[in-house]
Design a protein around this motif. Structure first.
Motif, short mmCIF file in Angstrom:
data_model
loop_
_atom_site.label_atom_id
_atom_site.label_comp_id
_atom_site.label_asym_id
_atom_site.label_seq_id
_atom_site.Cartn_x
_atom_site.Cartn_y
_atom_site.Cartn_z
N LYS A 58 -25.85 -11.82 40.40
CA LYS A 58 -27.04 -11.13 39.89
C LYS A 58 -26.87 -9.63 40.08
CE LYS A 58 -31.82 -10.40 39.82
NZ LYS A 58 -32.73 -10.96 40.80
N HIS A 112 -37.44 -16.91 45.18
CA HIS A 112 -37.17 -15.99 46.31
C HIS A 112 -37.91 -16.51 47.53
CE1 HIS A 112 -35.39 -12.97 43.64
NE2 HIS A 112 -36.39 -13.22 42.80
N HIS A 166 -35.89 -13.61 33.88
CA HIS A 166 -37.31 -13.29 33.63
C HIS A 166 -37.59 -12.40 32.42
CE1 HIS A 166 -36.48 -9.60 35.83
NE2 HIS A 166 -36.63 -10.11 37.02
N HIS A 168 -34.60 -19.78 39.75
CA HIS A 168 -35.01 -18.41 40.13
C HIS A 168 -36.17 -18.45 41.11
CE1 HIS A 168 -35.58 -14.03 38.53
NE2 HIS A 168 -35.85 -14.12 39.83
N ASP A 228 -39.33 -17.26 39.24
CA ASP A 228 -39.31 -16.00 39.98
C ASP A 228 -40.35 -16.07 41.11
OD1 ASP A 228 -38.50 -13.50 40.72
OD2 ASP A 228 -39.39 -12.44 39.02
#
Ligand SMILES: [Zn+2]
Length: 433
Positions: free
Chosen positions: A149, A60, A232, A58, A306
């Motif tokens: 997702k 970004h 998360h 996870h 995340d």
């Protein structure tokens, strides 16, 4: 002759440590043996641990949020990841609402990801879908991804997927074996007023938002027989209720990912004058909730970070509506969590992630035939975090207690980090099975 021999190491094999030597040839683990065989390069790992390379499912990198971009692209983000022992990352495609846009989103991300110095893969992302969901699922699989997702929130920006489509996707997950990955918060309960400041973040998205929606989705999983992966998880209360009410599904059909921040930060931080730096969704919770979560670590299946930091200037606002939500952490997950949970955390950052995201057995374990993705880790007492290799200009975890440090990170037999220094790296797109 083998290319590499890592000797005198304490090696994590099948859930326990063994003293042995690890041999690498052509990027894969060629043998594990206490005997000494010749190799072109010999590395001594006395007093160090050799662990499977970590998988961060996870992150970004290069996230375009319209007005802002996340601070790291695939190059800088993956270097920070490698410093943290991460050898494979899974990022996300931009959300699309129909099958025709999916391939374009994939090609765009694939191009960006080529800058990565560690291996990579993607989750497809869906938003308020229109049209044939079965065609969407088939296309995801055809493009080599095995997860989709969705968001149960963010209806204001058109990203929410509504209940009938969630159920349909779960049915398709049962039929096609695709994993439905979900950001779970109850959209109707989230109330953000334009006058809310960063200090109000916890109250505007209280943990009941997460708990109520997670229980609802667990009901959908039960009803459809599908497979869902909750990203998360932030609240100890959510996990407790899921376990109380859906024990039969937990980490069998309803999988739990949590992140380091929910174990080491609490919402007191939001009340500080620099509380804006601690803003993310879902928000960090109370110390009480954090304690419940820590006590339930056995019920957390994977750890993802995340990782989505923004520069200080993009966070430094009073009103929530002006702040880009997200923080970094890809470099520090293992150090922070190994300090708290010791060996218990290893599988959650290696094998479990590889299993659920279909990278196993190529990734996630130290075994003959698997990729030589390895972390040489030096445990230390009274140690703390001092490095930040993210491009982000602040790091919340500086001076946090750490279990030691990543000495070297090896991806498919090549040193990306050696003796705490970045050498070089070229990530590959990993196949998912
Ligand atoms: Zn995320």
């Amino acid at each position: 002759m083998d290319d590499l021999r890592i000797q005198n190491a304490k090696v994590y094999i099948n859930g326990q440590f063994e003293y042995t030597n690890v041999y690498v040839k052509d990027g894969v683990i060629s043998r594990l043996a206490s005997e000494l065989y010749p190799a072109s390069e010999i590395v001594d790992a006395t007093h160090k641990l050799v662990l499977p390379g970590f998988i961060d499912p996870h992150v970004h990198f290069a996230l375009d949020c319209g007005k802002n971009h996340s601070a790291d692209d695939f190059y800088t983000g993956s270097i920070a990841a490698a410093y943290g022992g991460v050898t494979t990352i899974i990022d996300f495609l931009d959300p699309v609402d129909n099958v025709n846009d999916l391939e374009l989103a994939y090609q765009r991300r694939l191009k960006e990801a080529q800058a990565s110095v560690v291996d990579y893969q993607f989750h497809a992302t869906i938003k308020n879908p229109k049209g044939d969901l079965e065609a969407f699922v088939k296309k995801v699989l055809e493009l080599g991804m095995t997860s989709i997702k969705l968001f149960t929130t963010y209806s204001d920006s058109g990203r929410r997927t509504f209940d009938p489509q969630i159920k349909e996707l779960l049915q398709l997950s049962r039929q096609y074996g695709v994993l439905i990955t979900a950001h779970i918060e109850n959209d109707d309960m989230i109330k953000i007023k334009s006058t809310d400041t960063f200090r109000d973040l916890s109250l505007s998205r209280p943990s009941i938002c997460e708990t109520s929606e997670a229980l609802k989705l667990a009901g959908f999983v039960k009803e459809t027989g599908g497979k869902l992966y909750m990203v998360h998880l932030s609240s100890g209360e959510t996990l407790k209720r899921l376990k109380d009410e859906y024990l039969d599904l937990l980490n069998k059909q309803f999988f739990i990912e949590s992140c380091p921040q929910y174990f080491v930060l609490s919402n007191d931080c939001l009340q500080q004058s620099d509380g804006f730096l601690y803003t993310m969704a879902p928000p960090i919770r109370s110390l009480h909730e954090q304690l419940i979560l820590k006590n339930m670590i056995d019920d957390v299946f994977t750890i993802g970070t995340d990782h989505c930091p923004f520069m200080k200037a993009e966070k430094n606002h009073i009103f929530l509506k002006d702040i880009s939500l997200g923080i970094g952490g890809v470099e520090h997950a293992f150090n922070l969590l190994y300090q708290i949970f010791s060996d218990q955390i290893i599988d959650k950052m290696t094998k479990n992630s590889a299993l659920i995201h279909r990278l196993y057995p190529q990734k996630g374990q130290i075994a003959v035939g698997s990729d030589a993705d390895l972390v040489i880790y030096k445990p230390e007492n009274n140690y703390s975090i001092k490095t930040n290799h993210s491009r982000c200009d602040y790091d919340l975890y500086q001076d946090f207690p750490s279990a030691g440090y990543v000495d070297s990170t090896i991806v498919r037999g090549r040193f990306v980090i050696r003796n705490q220094q970045f050498e070089n790296g070229k990530g590959h797109l990993v196949k998912r099975r």
